[in-house]
Design a protein around this motif. Structure first.
Motif, PDB file in Angstrom:
ATOM      1  N   ASP A 563       3.033 -26.746  -0.741  1.00 54.68           N
ATOM      2  CA  ASP A 563       2.136 -26.739  -1.900  1.00 54.68           C
ATOM      3  C   ASP A 563       1.311 -28.022  -1.984  1.00 54.68           C
ATOM      4  O   ASP A 563       1.165 -28.633  -3.050  1.00 54.68           O
ATOM      5  CB  ASP A 563       2.940 -26.541  -3.191  1.00 54.68           C
ATOM      6  CG  ASP A 563       3.665 -25.197  -3.209  1.00 54.68           C
ATOM      7  OD1 ASP A 563       3.142 -24.249  -2.584  1.00 54.68           O
ATOM      8  OD2 ASP A 563       4.744 -25.120  -3.815  1.00 54.68           O
ATOM      9  N   GLY A 564       0.762 -28.410  -0.840  1.00 55.31           N
ATOM     10  CA  GLY A 564      -0.136 -29.551  -0.802  1.00 55.31           C
ATOM     11  C   GLY A 564      -1.576 -29.101  -0.727  1.00 55.31           C
ATOM     12  O   GLY A 564      -1.905 -27.931  -0.990  1.00 55.31           O
ATOM     13  N   THR A 565      -2.455 -30.000  -0.378  1.00 59.10           N
ATOM     14  CA  THR A 565      -3.867 -29.666  -0.218  1.00 59.10           C
ATOM     15  C   THR A 565      -4.391 -30.293   1.057  1.00 59.10           C
ATOM     16  O   THR A 565      -3.932 -31.359   1.486  1.00 59.10           O
ATOM     17  CB  THR A 565      -4.706 -30.161  -1.408  1.00 59.10           C
ATOM     18  OG1 THR A 565      -4.545 -31.578  -1.538  1.00 59.10           O
ATOM     19  CG2 THR A 565      -4.295 -29.476  -2.700  1.00 59.10           C
ATOM     20  N   LEU A 566      -5.363 -29.598   1.654  1.00 55.01           N
ATOM     21  CA  LEU A 566      -6.011 -30.069   2.870  1.00 55.01           C
ATOM     22  C   LEU A 566      -7.500 -30.187   2.575  1.00 55.01           C
ATOM     23  O   LEU A 566      -8.133 -29.221   2.135  1.00 55.01           O
ATOM     24  CB  LEU A 566      -5.763 -29.089   4.017  1.00 55.01           C
ATOM     25  CG  LEU A 566      -6.315 -29.467   5.391  1.00 55.01           C
ATOM     26  CD1 LEU A 566      -5.586 -30.680   5.942  1.00 55.01           C
ATOM     27  CD2 LEU A 566      -6.170 -28.286   6.356  1.00 55.01           C
ATOM     28  N   GLY A 567      -8.046 -31.385   2.800  1.00 57.91           N
ATOM     29  CA  GLY A 567      -9.459 -31.589   2.522  1.00 57.91           C
ATOM     30  C   GLY A 567     -10.349 -30.851   3.490  1.00 57.91           C
ATOM     31  O   GLY A 567      -9.963 -30.521   4.614  1.00 57.91           O
ATOM     32  N   GLY A 568     -11.569 -30.559   3.027  1.00 54.92           N
ATOM     33  CA  GLY A 568     -12.519 -29.890   3.910  1.00 54.92           C
ATOM     34  C   GLY A 568     -12.780 -30.685   5.171  1.00 54.92           C
ATOM     35  O   GLY A 568     -12.953 -30.112   6.255  1.00 54.92           O
ATOM     36  N   MET A 585      -8.531 -27.458   0.142  1.00 56.10           N
ATOM     37  CA  MET A 585      -7.959 -26.129   0.309  1.00 56.10           C
ATOM     38  C   MET A 585      -6.456 -26.197   0.063  1.00 56.10           C
ATOM     39  O   MET A 585      -5.757 -27.007   0.680  1.00 56.10           O
ATOM     40  CB  MET A 585      -8.222 -25.621   1.726  1.00 56.10           C
ATOM     41  CG  MET A 585      -7.672 -24.227   1.979  1.00 56.10           C
ATOM     42  SD  MET A 585      -7.903 -23.696   3.687  1.00 56.10           S
ATOM     43  CE  MET A 585      -6.657 -24.693   4.514  1.00 56.10           C
ATOM     44  N   PRO A 586      -5.907 -25.371  -0.833  1.00 54.35           N
ATOM     45  CA  PRO A 586      -4.458 -25.353  -1.056  1.00 54.35           C
ATOM     46  C   PRO A 586      -3.731 -24.953   0.230  1.00 54.35           C
ATOM     47  O   PRO A 586      -4.162 -24.059   0.963  1.00 54.35           O
ATOM     48  CB  PRO A 586      -4.271 -24.309  -2.162  1.00 54.35           C
ATOM     49  CG  PRO A 586      -5.608 -24.201  -2.819  1.00 54.35           C
ATOM     50  CD  PRO A 586      -6.617 -24.453  -1.741  1.00 54.35           C
ATOM     51  N   VAL A 587      -2.610 -25.617   0.487  1.00 54.74           N
ATOM     52  CA  VAL A 587      -1.784 -25.341   1.664  1.00 54.74           C
ATOM     53  C   VAL A 587      -0.390 -24.973   1.180  1.00 54.74           C
ATOM     54  O   VAL A 587       0.260 -25.762   0.490  1.00 54.74           O
ATOM     55  CB  VAL A 587      -1.726 -26.566   2.595  1.00 54.74           C
ATOM     56  CG1 VAL A 587      -0.747 -26.315   3.735  1.00 54.74           C
ATOM     57  CG2 VAL A 587      -3.103 -26.890   3.133  1.00 54.74           C
ATOM     58  N   SER A 610      -1.883 -21.158   4.769  1.00 52.59           N
ATOM     59  CA  SER A 610      -2.513 -21.092   3.449  1.00 52.59           C
ATOM     60  C   SER A 610      -2.720 -19.623   3.122  1.00 52.59           C
ATOM     61  O   SER A 610      -2.301 -18.738   3.865  1.00 52.59           O
ATOM     62  CB  SER A 610      -3.841 -21.850   3.454  1.00 52.59           C
ATOM     63  OG  SER A 610      -4.839 -21.110   4.129  1.00 52.59           O
ATOM     64  N   ASP A 611      -3.364 -19.349   2.006  1.00 56.22           N
ATOM     65  CA  ASP A 611      -3.549 -17.952   1.599  1.00 56.22           C
ATOM     66  C   ASP A 611      -4.479 -17.202   2.529  1.00 56.22           C
ATOM     67  O   ASP A 611      -4.433 -15.971   2.586  1.00 56.22           O
ATOM     68  CB  ASP A 611      -4.091 -17.896   0.170  1.00 56.22           C
ATOM     69  CG  ASP A 611      -3.051 -18.395  -0.832  1.00 56.22           C
ATOM     70  OD1 ASP A 611      -1.849 -18.268  -0.535  1.00 56.22           O
ATOM     71  OD2 ASP A 611      -3.452 -18.932  -1.893  1.00 56.22           O
ATOM     72  N   PHE A 612      -5.366 -17.903   3.266  1.00 58.16           N
ATOM     73  CA  PHE A 612      -6.274 -17.172   4.154  1.00 58.16           C
ATOM     74  C   PHE A 612      -6.432 -17.851   5.509  1.00 58.16           C
ATOM     75  O   PHE A 612      -7.313 -17.506   6.276  1.00 58.16           O
ATOM     76  CB  PHE A 612      -7.661 -16.996   3.507  1.00 58.16           C
ATOM     77  CG  PHE A 612      -8.283 -18.277   3.021  1.00 58.16           C
ATOM     78  CD1 PHE A 612      -8.999 -19.092   3.874  1.00 58.16           C
ATOM     79  CD2 PHE A 612      -8.153 -18.653   1.697  1.00 58.16           C
ATOM     80  CE1 PHE A 612      -9.571 -20.248   3.417  1.00 58.16           C
ATOM     81  CE2 PHE A 612      -8.736 -19.812   1.240  1.00 58.16           C
ATOM     82  CZ  PHE A 612      -9.452 -20.627   2.090  1.00 58.16           C
ATOM     83  N   LEU A 613      -5.546 -18.813   5.823  1.00 56.06           N
ATOM     84  CA  LEU A 613      -5.616 -19.460   7.123  1.00 56.06           C
ATOM     85  C   LEU A 613      -4.203 -19.723   7.627  1.00 56.06           C
ATOM     86  O   LEU A 613      -3.357 -20.254   6.916  1.00 56.06           O
ATOM     87  CB  LEU A 613      -6.385 -20.788   7.040  1.00 56.06           C
ATOM     88  CG  LEU A 613      -6.452 -21.600   8.340  1.00 56.06           C
ATOM     89  CD1 LEU A 613      -7.268 -20.840   9.397  1.00 56.06           C
ATOM     90  CD2 LEU A 613      -7.059 -22.974   8.076  1.00 56.06           C
TER      91      LEU A 613
END
Length: 720
Positions: A563-568, A585-587, A610-613
């Motif tokens: 439940d982290g985030t990945l920058g563009g 992007m939420p991870v 992620s939800d789509f990757l």
């Protein structure tokens, strides 16, 4: 009348002849005077005087000039105490008939003075008179015995000299330009001193007076010395010494007052440029010295200080005020300190030893000790430190609770820190002079138990932290370190071994949760991912700086984030600049496992969901140069299907170079269709990254992201 004229003429001729003869005789006998002068100096001081050439003139007045003058130091064969190209002085003739060499108005131009104290305590300024020297051998009296010559100096002047000092006992050294020095009435009842020391725009002026010094010292010597310090023409500080010394040639009894004040501590940098003095202001000292001989005793001492910036010694630390007070030799020194550590107020209250004990410590720091009882205060809580302090051995017990300890911006904040233990130092002065982590581990021994119910660091919180710290034989071990955080029981072990010239470090985690920013900062990597990283594994390294440690680190590490985030920017680093992701992007989960050796991390597992990757891969990352060689398989998820392609990423963190990687057939392509991973691969990925250890679980996958996925596919050029 004619007879008187003749007598006058004969008398004048006799004067001329006698004067000329005296000049010739004096010039011829200059070596005779040089030998006796050297003998008199050595007899009076114990130092050997060398003169290359000595010239004597009788007219217009008797005076001497010495060339190549050297006065030996205390170490035989060592550097000289004094060197001067030339020394001039007036010579008194009548005292020569009484075997005394009296020099008036001695003038030294551009002399070099070196004051040394050797490791065994011998010092150049110590006067050790010798018995009558044999240097005058051959100069005998009527009965065939050797004559005794005395030396007297009425006034001394130095211009454009320099003074250097080197204290091997305490490791101090320095240099000062001596602009001018005037000593007058040295054989009178009131000798005086005037000296000027100037460097850049800073000037120190010394004026002083005392009682009879030569040829026989007075039974009681008054002492009066004043120091005025100016910087840029403005007053910057004052100091004074006043009092008396009784029986100066024997017991030397002291009754001396001293004091001084300094507006800005850093103003002394002009004279001590390598001292590294901090910013400090309004510093004052007042005291009284009593006692006798080599054992003076402080009779009273009062020290005050205003604000001092201590950040160069400990980041974020500052001193608000300092007070030291004792009014009698039997009084313990009262200590009051108020300051800050970051934004946190901290204080110290307590006592040190008596003035007699502190004087003994100052006179013999390597062997003397003094008791200490101190309380570190934070509101109503306190941490007690008690024991003995010495320049050599020190021993302290630590017990109590500190309500809050904030170690500064970007560092942990600790609540209700409890410590119980004992610490010893074998050479305290060495630790004060040099206190890197390696020096501290080598110089200390002891055991301390540390507990705290709550720690926060960059948004991450831990509870019930405990550790057992042991320092022994140049080895520090914190084992175990345990805490709760994010619903996970955490444990670790830390070892720092400094017995060898290059220290060794070993760290184990099973698991430990940290803000991922800490890891990125240590690795020197850009801020690609945000969240809490779960670490497992064991690594070892050697070195004293981060670069060397990164180059020598060896072991295995597993890292995972849920439940982290990945920058563009991070996503474009992995997949290419065309990825149309803005912001973060939420991870759901990220995991990697690696073997580290030779400054390279070999990733046998790298995955992201992620939800789509969905992304999986392997490769290598340079820990020092950040060189990338990653082989990735990203898949964009759409309903029950997916689209993906193999990608190779080279370059560095700062300048990645992604490109499509050929399949086994050697062709480039994009695969569309197949399972979208609906079975959720996060549990398997996290378990592998954590080496089977416990950790936070990822959130369940979300549905309904087809619109975002289509935008990504269009951005990749797969759909129009």
């Amino acid at each position: 009348m004619r007879l008187k004229w003749k007598i006058g003429l004969l008398a004048g001729a006799a004067v001329v002849l006698l004067g000329g003869g005296s000049v010739v005789s004096a010039l011829q006998d200059a070596n005779w005077l040089r030998v006796r002068l050297a003998a008199a100096v050595e007899e009076r001081t114990g130092h050997h005087l060398t003169i290359d050439r000595l010239h004597v003139w009788i007219l217009p007045f008797p005076w001497v000039e010495a060339r190549g003058v050297r006065l030996s130091g205390v170490e035989e064969g060592g550097p000289d105490l004094l060197t001067a190209d030339s020394v001039r002085a007036r010579l008194a003739l009548l005292p020569l008939f009484h075997h005394r060499i009296v020099l008036n108005d001695v003038s030294l131009t551009q002399p070099h003075i070196l004051l040394r104290r050797l490791a065994d305590g011998r010092a150049d300024w110590q006067i050790a008179p010798n018995e009558a020297s044999d240097a005058g051998a051959g100069n005998t009296g009527p009965a065939g015995g050797k004559l005794h010559w005395n030396l007297g100096i009425s006034a001394l002047q130095i211009t454009k000299g320099e003074v250097r000092w080197q204290d091997d006992m305490r490791g101090w050294s320095g240099w000062l330009p001596l602009t001018a020095l005037h000593l007058k009435d040295l054989e009178g009842d009131h000798p005086t001193l005037n000296a000027t020391v100037a460097r850049d725009k800073s000037v120190v002026t010394l004026t002083g007076a005392t009682g009879r010094l030569m040829p026989v010292t007075a039974e009681t010597l008054p002492v009066e010395l004043k120091v005025a310090f100016k910087q840029d023409g403005h007053p910057a500080g004052l100091a004074h010494i006043d009092g008396t010394i009784t029986d100066p040639a024997g017991k030397r009894g002291y009754t001396v007052n001293f004091g001084g004040s300094l507006a800005q501590l850093q103003s002394l940098q002009a004279f001590f440029p390598h001292a590294g003095l901090p910013q400090g202001q309004n510093i004052s000292v007042d005291g009284i010295v009593g006692g006798e001989g080599a054992e003076p005793v402080l009779q009273g001492l009062h020290v005050r200080s205003g604000a001092v910036d201590l950040s160069q010694f400990f980041p974020g630390a500052s001193l608000g005020r300092l007070m030291l007070d004792a009014t009698q030799p039997t009084d313990k020194m009262a200590l009051v300190v108020d300051g800050k550590l970051g934004a946190q107020d901290l204080g110290v209250r307590g006592t040190l030893g008596t003035l007699a004990q502190l004087t003994a410590l100052g006179m013999d720091p390597a062997h003397a000790e003094t008791p200490a009882e101190l309380m570190v205060l934070d509101g109503a809580s306190n941490l007690r430190i008690a024991g003995t302090l010495g320049g050599g051995h020190s021993a302290l017990d630590v017990h109590g609770v500190l309500g809050r300890l904030a170690l500064g911006e970007g560092r942990p904040t600790i609540e209700d820190l409890k410590a119980d233990g004992h610490v010893d130092a074998a050479d305290t002065l060495s630790l004060i002079r040099k206190h890197t982590a390696t020096d501290v581990v080598r110089g200390l021994s002891g055991v301390v138990d540390v507990q705290t119910p709550h720690i926060t660091w960059q948004g991450q919180a831990w509870t019930d932290f405990t550790t057992h710290v042991v320092v022994h034989d140049a080895r520090l071990t914190a084992d175990p370190m345990t805490a709760q955080g994010n619903g996970v029981q955490q444990s670790g072990r830390f070892t720092y071994a400094a017995a060898q010239p290059v220290p060794e470090i070993e760290v184990s985690a099973r698991p430990v949760l940290l803000p991922v920013g800490i890891m990125q900062q240590w690795l020197g990597a850009p801020d690609l991912v945000q969240g809490i990283v779960t670490l497992v594994g064991t690594v070892s390294a050697h070195g004293t700086d981060a670069a060397t440690i990164r180059q020598t680190i060896t072991g295995h590490i597993g890292a995972s984030i849920v439940d982290g985030t990945l920058g563009g920017n991070a996503l474009r680093t992995l997949l290419g600049p065309q990825v149309p992701v803005k912001g973060k992007m939420p991870v759901r989960c990220f995991g990697t496992h690696m073997q580290v050796s030779g400054g390279v991390a070999t990733l046998d597992l790298l995955g992201l969901e992620s939800d789509f990757l969905s992304l999986h891969g392997h490769g290598t990352v340079g820990l020092e140069d950040h060189a990338l060689n990653l082989h990735l398989s990203p898949h964009v998820l759409l309903g029950g299907t997916s689209a993906g392609s193999d990608v190779q990423v080279t370059g560095t963190f700062a300048a990645p170079v992604p490109k499509m990687e050929p399949a086994y057939s050697g062709r480039y392509g994009i695969t569309i269709g197949g399972d979208d991973g609906g079975g959720d691969s996060c549990p398997t990925l996290l378990s592998a990254a954590r080496e089977g250890a416990a950790g936070p679980a990822a959130s369940a996958p979300k549905k309904g992201k087809e619109g975002k996925v289509m935008n990504m596919l269009r951005g990749l050029g797969l759909f129009q």
